[in-house]
Design a protein around this motif. Structure first.
Motif, PDB file in Angstrom:
ATOM      1  N   HIS A  57      42.463  22.068   3.931  1.00  0.00           N
ATOM      2  CA  HIS A  57      42.933  23.072   2.955  1.00  0.00           C
ATOM      3  C   HIS A  57      44.260  22.659   2.331  1.00  0.00           C
ATOM      4  O   HIS A  57      44.553  23.007   1.192  1.00  0.00           O
ATOM      5  CB  HIS A  57      43.035  24.439   3.611  1.00  0.00           C
ATOM      6  CG  HIS A  57      41.826  24.735   4.437  1.00  0.00           C
ATOM      7  ND1 HIS A  57      41.662  24.196   5.694  1.00  0.00           N
ATOM      8  CD2 HIS A  57      40.707  25.418   4.160  1.00  0.00           C
ATOM      9  CE1 HIS A  57      40.484  24.554   6.170  1.00  0.00           C
ATOM     10  NE2 HIS A  57      39.888  25.291   5.252  1.00  0.00           N
ATOM     11  N   THR A  89      47.622  25.033   5.243  1.00  0.00           N
ATOM     12  CA  THR A  89      47.436  26.300   5.958  1.00  0.00           C
ATOM     13  C   THR A  89      47.112  26.133   7.443  1.00  0.00           C
ATOM     14  O   THR A  89      47.230  27.069   8.211  1.00  0.00           O
ATOM     15  CB  THR A  89      46.318  27.116   5.284  1.00  0.00           C
ATOM     16  OG1 THR A  89      45.248  26.216   4.938  1.00  0.00           O
ATOM     17  CG2 THR A  89      46.825  27.777   4.009  1.00  0.00           C
ATOM     18  N   LYS A 109      47.359  32.047   9.899  1.00  0.00           N
ATOM     19  CA  LYS A 109      46.826  33.347  10.286  1.00  0.00           C
ATOM     20  C   LYS A 109      47.721  34.055  11.306  1.00  0.00           C
ATOM     21  O   LYS A 109      47.666  35.268  11.441  1.00  0.00           O
ATOM     22  CB  LYS A 109      45.420  33.198  10.859  1.00  0.00           C
ATOM     23  CG  LYS A 109      44.362  32.658   9.889  1.00  0.00           C
ATOM     24  CD  LYS A 109      44.064  33.613   8.767  1.00  0.00           C
ATOM     25  CE  LYS A 109      42.741  33.349   8.065  1.00  0.00           C
ATOM     26  NZ  LYS A 109      42.611  32.043   7.425  1.00  0.00           N
ATOM     27  N   ASP A 123      39.966  30.339  12.099  1.00  0.00           N
ATOM     28  CA  ASP A 123      41.393  30.473  12.378  1.00  0.00           C
ATOM     29  C   ASP A 123      41.821  31.917  12.649  1.00  0.00           C
ATOM     30  O   ASP A 123      42.715  32.163  13.457  1.00  0.00           O
ATOM     31  CB  ASP A 123      42.209  29.877  11.227  1.00  0.00           C
ATOM     32  CG  ASP A 123      42.013  28.368  11.148  1.00  0.00           C
ATOM     33  OD1 ASP A 123      41.740  27.760  12.202  1.00  0.00           O
ATOM     34  OD2 ASP A 123      42.112  27.807  10.045  1.00  0.00           O
ATOM     35  N   GLY A 129      40.339  31.694   0.199  1.00  0.00           N
ATOM     36  CA  GLY A 129      39.060  31.939   0.851  1.00  0.00           C
ATOM     37  C   GLY A 129      38.709  33.404   0.682  1.00  0.00           C
ATOM     38  O   GLY A 129      38.126  33.825  -0.305  1.00  0.00           O
ATOM     39  N   ASN A 130      39.153  34.225   1.648  1.00  0.00           N
ATOM     40  CA  ASN A 130      38.952  35.662   1.560  1.00  0.00           C
ATOM     41  C   ASN A 130      40.018  36.314   0.676  1.00  0.00           C
ATOM     42  O   ASN A 130      40.020  37.509   0.467  1.00  0.00           O
ATOM     43  CB  ASN A 130      38.985  36.254   2.975  1.00  0.00           C
ATOM     44  CG  ASN A 130      37.882  37.269   3.185  1.00  0.00           C
ATOM     45  OD1 ASN A 130      37.065  37.519   2.309  1.00  0.00           O
ATOM     46  ND2 ASN A 130      37.862  37.872   4.358  1.00  0.00           N
ATOM     47  N   ALA A 131      40.955  35.501   0.218  1.00  0.00           N
ATOM     48  CA  ALA A 131      41.972  35.896  -0.759  1.00  0.00           C
ATOM     49  C   ALA A 131      43.063  36.814  -0.211  1.00  0.00           C
ATOM     50  O   ALA A 131      43.793  37.437  -0.980  1.00  0.00           O
ATOM     51  CB  ALA A 131      41.335  36.491  -2.020  1.00  0.00           C
ATOM     52  N   GLY A 132      43.189  36.874   1.109  1.00  0.00           N
ATOM     53  CA  GLY A 132      44.284  37.638   1.696  1.00  0.00           C
ATOM     54  C   GLY A 132      45.606  36.918   1.506  1.00  0.00           C
ATOM     55  O   GLY A 132      46.633  37.533   1.206  1.00  0.00           O
ATOM     56  N   ASN A 133      45.569  35.617   1.661  1.00  0.00           N
ATOM     57  CA  ASN A 133      46.816  34.854   1.601  1.00  0.00           C
ATOM     58  C   ASN A 133      47.443  34.900   0.208  1.00  0.00           C
ATOM     59  O   ASN A 133      48.634  35.172   0.071  1.00  0.00           O
ATOM     60  CB  ASN A 133      46.550  33.402   2.025  1.00  0.00           C
ATOM     61  CG  ASN A 133      47.813  32.695   2.445  1.00  0.00           C
ATOM     62  OD1 ASN A 133      48.764  33.334   2.901  1.00  0.00           O
ATOM     63  ND2 ASN A 133      47.830  31.387   2.295  1.00  0.00           N
TER      64      ASN A 133
END
Ligand SMILES: *Cc1c(COP(=O)(O)O)cnc(C)c1O
Ligand SMILES: [Zn+2]
Length: 501
Positions: free
Chosen positions: A395, A423, A140, A172, A276-280
Motif C-alpha cells: 500500500h 500504511t 489501524k 490489519d 480501501g474502506n475509505a476510513g483513513n
C-alpha cells in the motif's frame, strides 16, 4: 520532564481536561445521537455517523501558536496516556479521562525522507511516514486505540460490561482489534472475521496470537462486512470496523502528526494515502480541517487518495467532474497486491463525499484528488523504495505510484513536498515480494517482474566438497577448514572482492 518544570503559561494546558461535548451526527438525515450508547449507524435512517464536538469552538480561543507549544511540550511528558495519539486529546476524545486511555505504543511514527535516487525517480521531494511502525504493524492501531479507549471508559464507568468486540477485516483491522482487546482482558474479548485465504499468513497469525476467536468466511471482505453488520444489528457486540466513528477520530492523529512533523507548515505539502474502506482518507481530511479551523495550520495540504485499478470505486465516482451527476457504483474487486484495500463497496463513501466537498470549499479550490494505478506500478514502486532504504508495504508502493502519477497529471507540482503513507510494514506483505522475485504471480494480478528489481538467495555449496556441515553432524577440523575456505573463496569471486594479500 515533570509538568511543574514546564513554563507557567503552558502548565495550565499540559494535562488535557474532559470538556468536550461529543455527539454522533448522521450523514444521511442529520439527526444527532448521544455517545452514551455504542452506535454505528443512524437508528433513524441507517446512514453512517461522524462524531462532532459541540464545544469545538472553545478550542479556537487558544491561539494556534499556543497549541504548537502545547503539543511540542507534551512530547516531553512521560505520562503514557499522552505519549500516543492522545497528545492531541482535545481533538480526538475530549471526554475520555486519561486513566481510561489505552496506550500500546501507537502513533508518532517516523517520517523518512526519500534519498537522492528516489527523489530523482519520483520527480519531487517526498517522505514516507512509516505507519507500519505501529504496534500491530499498520495504521489501524490509531483508530483501535481510540475505539478501545472509549469502550474502556464505558466499562470503567459501569455503562457497559463483558464486551465482545467484533470486526470484519482485510487483515490489519483484526490484528489491531485483537491486540487492543487482549490488553483489556478480561472485560473485553474479541472475535474477528476474515475472508478465507484473502489475508496474508502474517495477518492471520496476529489475531490468533492475541487469542481472539478467528473465523474465516468464504468470499471477499465485502461479504465478511455484511455478516459482521448482521451480527452487530442482531446481537450484543461492539463493532470495531471503521463504520464505528471512534475509529475515525483516532485515525485523525495521522494528520495531527504530519502537521507537527513539519512544524505546522502545510503550505505546498501533499499527503498521499491509499483507499480501501475509505476510513483513513476520511480521517486525514477531517484532521487537517480541524487543525485549520483552529488556526494550528494556516494552509490545507493537498490530499491524494490512491486506489488500484482492481478495486477503484472511489476513483471511478470522481471521474465525473459534475458533482450533481456523480453516482456511486459498488464494484466487484479483482485480486490486488494492495490486499488490505481490496474493497468494492467502501463503508465510508458518504463520509468521503461530505468531507472532500468541505475540504475543497474551505481551501477555495480543488485540494483533494483521486488516482488509480496498476498492480505493476504498485509492486515496482514498493520494491524500488525498499531497495533505497524504506520499509514500504504494497500500500506504501501504491501511494508512491499514485504520487508519481499525480505529478504527471499536474495535480502535484514538482516543488511540492509529499508525505506518502506506508500504511503497514513491508513484512506483512512479504508474500507478494516473493511472488515477484519468483515470477509466480497468478495471471489475474497482471504483474511481470522487472529483472533489475528481482532478488534471490544464492546457495553456496561448492560441488567439490564431499561433506558440508549438517545439524547434529559436525565436520572434522580439516574438513571444516576446507569448507570455510572454499565457501569464502566462492563468495569473494561472486562479489569480485579484492584480496588483502
Ligand atoms: C486498512 C488498510 C488500508 C485501507 O484503509 P481504509 O481506511 O480502509 O481506506 C490501506 N493499507 C493498509 C495496510 C490497511 O491495513
Ligand atoms: Zn439518519
Amino acid at each position: 520532564m515533570k509538568p511543574e518544570h514546564f513554563p507557567k503559561e503552558i502548565q495550565a494546558h499540559l494535562i488535557p481536561e474532559q470538556n468536550g461535548k461529543l455527539i454522533y451526527r448522521c450523514l444521511g438525515c442529520g439527526a444527532e445521537h448521544s455517545i452514551e450508547k455504542l452506535l454505528y449507524t443512524c437508528p433513524g435512517c441507517g446512514a453512517v455517523l461522524l462524531i462532532y464536538d459541540e464545544n469545538f469552538d472553545r478550542l479556537k480561543e487558544i491561539p494556534g501558536e499556543t497549541w504548537h507549544q502545547i503539543f511540542d511540550y507534551r512530547k516531553m511528558l512521560t505520562i503514557p496516556a499522552l505519549k500516543g495519539i492522545y497528545r492531541y486529546h482535545e481533538f480526538i476524545g475530549p471526554v475520555i479521562p486519561t486513566d481510561a486511555i489505552v496506550y500500546l505504543g501507537e502513533g508518532h511514527t517516523p517520517v523518512v525522507e526519500g534519498n537522492g535516487i528516489m527523489q530523482e525517480k519520483a520527480g519531487l521531494r517526498f517522505y514516507f511516514k512509516n505507519d507500519g511502525q505501529n504496534p500491530s504493524a499498520s495504521f489501524k492501531d490509531r483508530g483501535m486505540a481510540s475505539a478501545l479507549s472509549y469502550i474502556n471508559y464505558l466499562v470503567k464507568s459501569g455503562m457497559i460490561s463483558d464486551v465482545l468486540a467484533i470486526c470484519a477485516s482485510t487483515g490489519d483491522t483484526s490484528a489491531a482489534a485483537a491486540l487492543y482487546a487482549a490488553y483489556l482482558k478480561p472485560h473485553i474479548k474479541s472475535a474477528v472475521l476474515l475472508p478465507h485465504k484473502k489475508v496474508t499468513p502474517q495477518q492471520l497469525g496476529q489475531p490468533l496470537g492475541s487469542g481472539a476467536s478467528v473465523f474465516e468466511i468464504p468470499g471477499v471482505f465485502d461479504d465478511c462486512m455484511k455478516v459482521v453488520e448482521h451480527l452487530a444489528d442482531n446481537y450484543n457486540v461492539a463493532l470495531l470496523n471503521s463504520k464505528n466513528a471512534w475509529r475515525i477520530l483516532g485515525q485523525e492523529s495521522y494528520s495531527y502528526e504530519v502537521a507537527q512533523d513539519f512544524e505546522y507548515d502545510m503550505a505546498d505539502k501533499v499527503v498521499v494515502v491509499p483507499i480501501g474502506n475509505a476510513g483513513n482518507i476520511t480521517a486525514v481530511m477531517s484532521g487537517f480541517l480541524k487543525f485549520y479551523e483552529t488556526g494550528i495550520i494556516s494552509a490545507l495540504p493537498k490530499v491524494i487518495g490512491v486506489q488500484s485499478e482492481h478495486a477503484n470505486p472511489v476513483y471511478k465516482y470522481y471521474l465525473e467532474p459534475d458533482p450533481a451527476k456523480r453516482e456511486f457504483v459498488p464494484m466487484t474487486v479483482s485480486p490486488s497486491v494492495a490486499q488490505a484495500a481490496m474493497i468494492g463497496n467502501p463503508v465510508s463513501m458518504p463520509r468521503v463525499i461530505r468531507l472532500a466537498e468541505q475540504y475543497n470549499r474551505t481551501a477555495g479550490g480543488q485540494r483533494v484528488f483521486f488516482i488509480s494505478v496498476t498492480e505493476q506500478e504498485i509492486m515496482d514502486w514498493e520494491l524500488t523504495a525498499n531497495r533505497n532504504g524504506h520499509i514500504a508495504c504494497t500500500h506504501g508502493g501504491e501511494s508512491l505510484a499514485g504520487l508519481v502519477r499525480a505529478l504527471k497529471l499536474g495535480y502535484v507540482d514538482k516543488d511540492d513536498v509529499a508525505v506518502v503513507d506506508s500504511t503497514a510494514h513491508a513484512l506483512k506483505f512479504a508474500g507478494f515480494q516473493q511472488m515477484y522475485f519468483e515470477n509466480s504471480f497468478p495471471p489475474e494480478f497482471g504483474v511481470t517482474p522487472k529483472p533489475e528489481l528481482v532478488n534471490a538467495p544464492t546457495l553456496m555449496r561448492p560441488a567439490d566438497l564431499e561433506r558440508v556441515p549438517e545439524p547434529g553432524n559436525p565436520l572434522g577440523e580439516a574438513d571444516f577448514k576446507k569448507f570455510v575456505r572454499r565457501v569464502s573463496d566462492e563468495i569473494a569471486a561472486t562479489l569480485k572482492l579484492t584480496s588483502l594479500k
